[in-house]
Design a protein around this motif. Sequence first.
Motif, PDB file in Angstrom:
ATOM      1  N   MET A   1      26.332 -27.254  37.277  1.00  0.00           N
ATOM      2  CA  MET A   1      25.516 -26.060  37.453  1.00  0.00           C
ATOM      3  C   MET A   1      25.383 -25.719  38.945  1.00  0.00           C
ATOM      4  O   MET A   1      25.516 -24.559  39.336  1.00  0.00           O
ATOM      5  N   LEU A   2      25.139 -26.733  39.774  1.00  0.00           N
ATOM      6  CA  LEU A   2      25.002 -26.489  41.207  1.00  0.00           C
ATOM      7  C   LEU A   2      26.284 -25.937  41.820  1.00  0.00           C
ATOM      8  O   LEU A   2      26.241 -25.123  42.750  1.00  0.00           O
ATOM      9  N   GLU A   3      27.424 -26.366  41.320  1.00  0.00           N
ATOM     10  CA  GLU A   3      28.702 -25.865  41.813  1.00  0.00           C
ATOM     11  C   GLU A   3      28.985 -24.447  41.327  1.00  0.00           C
ATOM     12  O   GLU A   3      29.469 -23.610  42.075  1.00  0.00           O
ATOM     13  N   GLU A   4      28.679 -24.179  40.056  1.00  0.00           N
ATOM     14  CA  GLU A   4      28.954 -22.866  39.461  1.00  0.00           C
ATOM     15  C   GLU A   4      27.953 -21.803  39.896  1.00  0.00           C
ATOM     16  O   GLU A   4      28.275 -20.623  39.899  1.00  0.00           O
ATOM     17  N   LYS A   5      26.733 -22.202  40.195  1.00  0.00           N
ATOM     18  CA  LYS A   5      25.655 -21.303  40.615  1.00  0.00           C
ATOM     19  C   LYS A   5      25.442 -20.137  39.629  1.00  0.00           C
ATOM     20  O   LYS A   5      25.441 -18.970  40.022  1.00  0.00           O
ATOM     21  N   PRO A   6      25.237 -20.456  38.351  1.00  0.00           N
ATOM     22  CA  PRO A   6      25.017 -19.364  37.393  1.00  0.00           C
ATOM     23  C   PRO A   6      23.663 -18.689  37.638  1.00  0.00           C
ATOM     24  O   PRO A   6      22.757 -19.279  38.231  1.00  0.00           O
ATOM     25  N   ARG A   7      23.536 -17.465  37.159  1.00  0.00           N
ATOM     26  CA  ARG A   7      22.277 -16.719  37.290  1.00  0.00           C
ATOM     27  C   ARG A   7      21.359 -17.077  36.126  1.00  0.00           C
ATOM     28  O   ARG A   7      21.238 -16.335  35.161  1.00  0.00           O
ATOM     29  N   ILE A   8      20.740 -18.243  36.249  1.00  0.00           N
ATOM     30  CA  ILE A   8      19.825 -18.758  35.229  1.00  0.00           C
ATOM     31  C   ILE A   8      18.628 -19.371  35.938  1.00  0.00           C
ATOM     32  O   ILE A   8      18.675 -19.605  37.147  1.00  0.00           O
ATOM     33  N   ALA A   9      17.581 -19.622  35.186  1.00  0.00           N
ATOM     34  CA  ALA A   9      16.441 -20.340  35.755  1.00  0.00           C
ATOM     35  C   ALA A   9      16.747 -21.833  35.801  1.00  0.00           C
ATOM     36  O   ALA A   9      16.330 -22.530  36.722  1.00  0.00           O
ATOM     37  N   GLY A  10      17.482 -22.329  34.779  1.00  0.00           N
ATOM     38  CA  GLY A  10      17.798 -23.744  34.783  1.00  0.00           C
ATOM     39  C   GLY A  10      18.430 -24.231  33.507  1.00  0.00           C
ATOM     40  O   GLY A  10      18.900 -23.447  32.674  1.00  0.00           O
ATOM     41  N   LEU A  11      18.439 -25.558  33.364  1.00  0.00           N
ATOM     42  CA  LEU A  11      19.001 -26.244  32.199  1.00  0.00           C
ATOM     43  C   LEU A  11      17.895 -27.014  31.501  1.00  0.00           C
ATOM     44  O   LEU A  11      16.980 -27.513  32.147  1.00  0.00           O
ATOM     45  N   ALA A  12      18.037 -27.136  30.170  1.00  0.00           N
ATOM     46  CA  ALA A  12      17.037 -27.870  29.404  1.00  0.00           C
ATOM     47  C   ALA A  12      17.680 -28.640  28.263  1.00  0.00           C
ATOM     48  O   ALA A  12      18.641 -28.184  27.655  1.00  0.00           O
ATOM     49  N   VAL A  13      17.127 -29.808  28.004  1.00  0.00           N
ATOM     50  CA  VAL A  13      17.396 -30.564  26.784  1.00  0.00           C
ATOM     51  C   VAL A  13      16.030 -30.670  26.105  1.00  0.00           C
ATOM     52  O   VAL A  13      15.214 -31.518  26.477  1.00  0.00           O
ATOM     53  N   PRO A  14      15.773 -29.765  25.152  1.00  0.00           N
ATOM     54  CA  PRO A  14      14.460 -29.780  24.497  1.00  0.00           C
ATOM     55  C   PRO A  14      14.207 -31.085  23.739  1.00  0.00           C
ATOM     56  O   PRO A  14      15.129 -31.712  23.221  1.00  0.00           O
ATOM     57  N   GLY A  15      12.944 -31.457  23.687  1.00  0.00           N
ATOM     58  CA  GLY A  15      12.585 -32.688  22.994  1.00  0.00           C
ATOM     59  C   GLY A  15      13.092 -33.886  23.756  1.00  0.00           C
ATOM     60  O   GLY A  15      13.265 -33.845  24.970  1.00  0.00           O
TER      61      GLY A  15
ATOM     62  N   ARG B   1      14.039 -16.707  32.849  1.00  0.00           N
ATOM     63  CA  ARG B   1      12.583 -16.514  32.870  1.00  0.00           C
ATOM     64  C   ARG B   1      12.089 -15.663  31.707  1.00  0.00           C
ATOM     65  O   ARG B   1      10.916 -15.693  31.373  1.00  0.00           O
ATOM     66  N   ALA B   2      12.979 -14.920  31.074  1.00  0.00           N
ATOM     67  CA  ALA B   2      12.596 -14.100  29.917  1.00  0.00           C
ATOM     68  C   ALA B   2      12.631 -14.906  28.619  1.00  0.00           C
ATOM     69  O   ALA B   2      12.309 -14.373  27.560  1.00  0.00           O
ATOM     70  N   GLY B   3      13.068 -16.163  28.695  1.00  0.00           N
ATOM     71  CA  GLY B   3      13.096 -17.002  27.504  1.00  0.00           C
ATOM     72  C   GLY B   3      14.411 -17.013  26.762  1.00  0.00           C
ATOM     73  O   GLY B   3      14.529 -17.613  25.705  1.00  0.00           O
ATOM     74  N   HIS B   4      15.428 -16.341  27.290  1.00  0.00           N
ATOM     75  CA  HIS B   4      16.745 -16.339  26.650  1.00  0.00           C
ATOM     76  C   HIS B   4      17.452 -17.667  26.917  1.00  0.00           C
ATOM     77  O   HIS B   4      17.383 -18.188  28.027  1.00  0.00           O
ATOM     78  N   THR B   5      18.134 -18.178  25.902  1.00  0.00           N
ATOM     79  CA  THR B   5      18.865 -19.427  26.055  1.00  0.00           C
ATOM     80  C   THR B   5      20.298 -19.274  25.566  1.00  0.00           C
ATOM     81  O   THR B   5      20.586 -18.411  24.738  1.00  0.00           O
ATOM     82  N   THR B   6      21.179 -20.087  26.120  1.00  0.00           N
ATOM     83  CA  THR B   6      22.546 -20.210  25.631  1.00  0.00           C
ATOM     84  C   THR B   6      22.914 -21.687  25.698  1.00  0.00           C
ATOM     85  O   THR B   6      22.317 -22.441  26.474  1.00  0.00           O
ATOM     86  N   VAL B   7      23.888 -22.088  24.924  1.00  0.00           N
ATOM     87  CA  VAL B   7      24.357 -23.471  24.961  1.00  0.00           C
ATOM     88  C   VAL B   7      25.298 -23.619  26.150  1.00  0.00           C
ATOM     89  O   VAL B   7      26.299 -22.919  26.272  1.00  0.00           O
ATOM     90  N   TYR B   8      24.958 -24.522  27.060  1.00  0.00           N
ATOM     91  CA  TYR B   8      25.760 -24.805  28.244  1.00  0.00           C
ATOM     92  C   TYR B   8      26.761 -25.931  27.953  1.00  0.00           C
ATOM     93  O   TYR B   8      27.882 -25.903  28.435  1.00  0.00           O
TER      94      TYR B   8
END
Length: 175
Positions: free
Chosen positions: A128-142, A165-172
Amino acid sequence: MKVSGLAIAMAFAGIACSKPAETAKEQSTQVASVTPSVSLRDGAQATSSVSPSSRTIKVYKDPNCGCCKEWIKHLEQNGFTVEVVDMPDLSAVKMKYGVSDNLRSCHTGVIGDYVIEGHVPADLIVKMLEEKPRIAGLAVPGMPMGSPGMEGATKEAYDVLTFDRAGHTTVYAQR
């Protein structure tokens, strides 16, 4: 009665995260440093264009959480410098960084402009740090069994999600 893998993981996490801190020193804010040229656990080399200074992550966690401590060890073993901030209630931190209820886990990390929620593998943080996507971050829920810091007798498949920040998610990534 059928018990889901998530129920078992949460029960295990409750036990792992309720371990008392070994010393008062562990409960205070700590800073640990490691050399960034460490091999990743999966055997890949942590060779990247990400500078050592950008590999410093601040992790907010409960002072008694055992699996959080294990995730921090995973990060350190993979070339991250970790600044630990122990606090009994992380809800304000999660709210500040836009981590919605459905993404929450037991700890929250901040690295650069990104938020890392839960047991995200170190190699995906580097990616993620290398790609610098326009996201707030990464999560593994639970707290999925088999994710970094949640190693044990069983391993379940889990998704690493991007979120904004709007709550949208995608599988990374899927593990």
